[in-house]
Structures are given as structure tokens and as C-alpha cells.
Design a protein around this motif. Structure first.
Motif, mmCIF file in Angstrom:
data_model
loop_
_atom_site.group_PDB
_atom_site.id
_atom_site.type_symbol
_atom_site.label_atom_id
_atom_site.label_comp_id
_atom_site.label_asym_id
_atom_site.label_seq_id
_atom_site.Cartn_x
_atom_site.Cartn_y
_atom_site.Cartn_z
ATOM 1 N N ARG A 89 -3.690 -13.970 2.575
ATOM 2 C CA ARG A 89 -2.871 -12.690 2.001
ATOM 3 C C ARG A 89 -3.951 -11.879 2.598
ATOM 4 N N VAL A 90 -3.202 -10.918 2.146
ATOM 5 C CA VAL A 90 -3.951 -9.293 2.534
ATOM 6 C C VAL A 90 -3.806 -7.956 1.573
ATOM 7 N N ARG A 91 -4.263 -7.683 1.084
ATOM 8 C CA ARG A 91 -4.754 -7.128 0.251
ATOM 9 C C ARG A 91 -5.342 -5.576 0.629
ATOM 10 N N ALA A 92 -5.020 -4.148 0.130
ATOM 11 C CA ALA A 92 -5.212 -3.144 0.214
ATOM 12 C C ALA A 92 -6.246 -1.760 -0.795
ATOM 13 N N LYS A 93 -6.954 -1.103 -0.764
ATOM 14 C CA LYS A 93 -7.382 -0.376 -1.441
ATOM 15 C C LYS A 93 -7.452 0.588 -0.713
ATOM 16 N N GLN A 94 -8.318 1.486 -0.982
ATOM 17 C CA GLN A 94 -8.746 2.776 -0.418
ATOM 18 C C GLN A 94 -10.226 3.298 -0.551
ATOM 19 N N GLU A 95 -10.579 4.555 0.530
ATOM 20 C CA GLU A 95 -11.999 4.674 0.487
ATOM 21 C C GLU A 95 -12.122 6.121 0.777
ATOM 22 N N VAL A 155 -7.780 0.150 3.619
ATOM 23 C CA VAL A 155 -8.885 -0.796 4.190
ATOM 24 C C VAL A 155 -7.754 -1.840 3.106
ATOM 25 N N PHE A 156 -7.972 -2.622 4.281
ATOM 26 C CA PHE A 156 -6.971 -4.118 4.478
ATOM 27 C C PHE A 156 -8.391 -5.197 4.255
ATOM 28 N N GLU A 157 -8.379 -5.796 3.569
ATOM 29 C CA GLU A 157 -8.736 -7.298 2.840
ATOM 30 C C GLU A 157 -8.301 -8.116 3.090
ATOM 31 N N SER A 158 -8.764 -9.628 4.049
ATOM 32 C CA SER A 158 -7.913 -10.639 3.669
ATOM 33 C C SER A 158 -9.004 -11.438 2.449
#
Length: 268
Positions: free
Chosen positions: A94-100, A109-112
Motif C-alpha cells: 500500500r501507499v500513503r501520502a503525507k505533506q511536508e 510525500v508518498f510512502e509505501s
């Protein structure tokens, strides 16, 4: 754009001059802050460009290894695509997104991450199990690199637009806003100086008129006093003449010879 005509149409007063100076100071402060922001974004932009270049090179190597690994699995076990599709119910990768936050700019910013158990642990149990697991790990690494590259590419596009916008604002403030305020301040100062000179000239003329009026009043007063002095002298002379005339008349009325008169007999 920084000519003498590039100024605001304002009425030249002390209050307007103070307001323009405050606006100029605010524009200079804003220009300094935007300049620093542009430098920080440019630095981050260059770092992202370098990371994108490294990620693309790594992506090429990883995909090459993954393709060879898949070829090995296909050669040993045959086509296992249908087995993988049947065994997978939910996505494990899965991939989740957060902001920087970078100098006020929010970059995604995408994190797997992996969730759940390994659904393909029995795939290749008969033959080629080691090659299947190696292929799986290789493709997981490829997808992780792909997610990282997507995050960098998205940040690259956003930073490119923000840097262009920030640079346009910096140039507008530096070459249009600040010169306009400076020309307006120069115009107000020149107009106020001209008003001060006119006021000084007017005061000099008024003072000269007052001095002329005072001198004229003094001359008239002296003339009036002189005229009154002549009148007093004439009156005194007339009084003196009248007194002399009275004395002379009295003297003429008395007898001129004492023997002409008859005296009374004096008894001794």
C-alpha cells in the motif's frame, strides 16, 4: 519602469510621506523574505533534481534485475500469473501520502508500506520457490523505488511552479514596487521642500510688509508729534507776547513825571 513618472498619484503631505515610508519598508522586508524563500526552494529543488536522477538510475537497474528474475521464474515454473491472482484477496503493498512543509510550500510525500500476511507464500512450492520469492522481493523493491520517484517527480513539478511564481513576485517588488515607492517619496519630499520655500518667502514678504507699516506708523507719529510741538511753541510765544503787551500797557498808563502829582501835606 523606474523612471520619474513611475510613481503613485498621492497628495504631498507629511502624513502621506510617513505612509509611503512605511510601505517602502514593508516592501523591502517582503522582498527580503521572498528572496530567502526563493533561495530555500531553489536549494530544495536542486536536491530533488539530484535525487530524481539517482532514483531513475536505480530504477533502471532494479527493473533490469526484476525482469531477469521474472524470466527465471517463467523458465522454471512456467506462467504463475493465474495462481497469484487467485491467492491475492487484498492488496498487501500500500501507499500513503503525507505533506511536508518547505518554506511555506506543502509538498506531497508518498510512502509505501506492507499490510497483512504474505498471500503468495505457497506459490512455487512444487518447484522454483526460491526464484519466486527472489522475484517478489525484487519487484517490491522496484515498486518502492517507483513510489519514491513519483513523490520526487510530484515535488519537482510543484516546486518548479512555486519557484517561478516566487521569482516573479521578487522581480516585481524589486523592479516595480520599490522604485515606485521611492519615486513617490522623492516627489513628496521635493513638493514639501517647495512648499517650505514658498512659505518662507511668504513669511519674508509678510515680515517686510509689517516692517514697512511699522516704519510708516513711526514716521507719522513723529510727524504728528513734531506738528504738536510747533503748535505748543506758537501758543507759548503768543502767551509771552500777550504778557509783554499787558506789561507795556500798564507801564504806559502810569504818570511819567512824579512831580506832576500833588502830594498830601506831611506833618512832621
Amino acid at each position: 519602469m523606474s523612471g520619474a513618472n513611475n510613481r503613485l498619484a498621492v497628495f504631498p503631505t507629511r502624513m502621506t510621506l510617513s505612509v509611503m515610508k512605511q510601505k517602502l519598508k514593508g516592501a523591502q522586508t517582503g522582498h527580503s523574505l521572498l528572496k530567502r524563500k526563493s533561495e530555500a526552494l531553489t536549494k530544495r529543488f536542486r536536491d530533488i533534481v539530484k535525487k530524481i536522477d539517482d532514483a531513475k538510475r536505480l530504477m533502471g537497474k532494479v527493473m533490469q534485475v526484476a525482469s531477469f528474475s521474472l524470466a527465471e521464474v517463467t523458465y522454471i515454473t512456467g506462467d504463475i500469473g493465474y495462481q497469484v491472482q487467485e491467492s491475492v484477496k487484498n492488496a498487501q503493498f500500500r501507499v500513503r501520502a503525507k505533506q511536508e512543509n518547505v518554506s511555506g510550500v506543502m509538498l506531497p510525500v508518498f510512502e509505501s508500506y506492507q499490510e497483512g500476511t504474505n498471500a503468495n507464500e505457497l506459490t512455487g512450492l512444487g518447484r522454483g520457490g526460491q526464484q519466486v520469492q527472489k522475484c517478489k522481493e525484487t519487484y517490491i523493491k522496484a515498486v518502492e523505488t517507483l513510489v519514491e520517484l513519483a513523490s520526487l517527480q510530484t515535488a519537482f513539478v510543484i516546486l518548479d511552479e512555486v519557484i517561478k511564481l516566487t521569482n516573479r513576485r521578487v522581480n516585481a517588488i524589486e523592479h516595480i514596487i520599490i522604485p515606485r515607492y521611492e519615486n513617490t517619496i522623492k516627489h513628496i519630499i521635493s513638493e514639501l521642500d517647495e512648499q517650505d520655500r514658498e512659505e518662507f518667502f511668504r513669511l519674508k514678504k509678510v515680515q517686510g510688509k509689517k516692517k514697512e507699516a511699522a516704519a510708516r506708523d513711526t514716521l507719522e507719529r513723529e510727524s504728528r508729534q513734531a506738528a504738536e510741538g510747533h503748535t505748543d511753541e506758537a501758543t507759548s510765544q503768543e502767551i509771552a507776547d500777550e504778557i509783554d503787551a499787558g506789561v507795556l500797557n500798564a507801564a504806559m498808563a502810569e504818570p511819567s513825571d512824579l512831580l506832576d502829582g500833588e502830594d498830601e501835606d506831611v506833618i512832621f
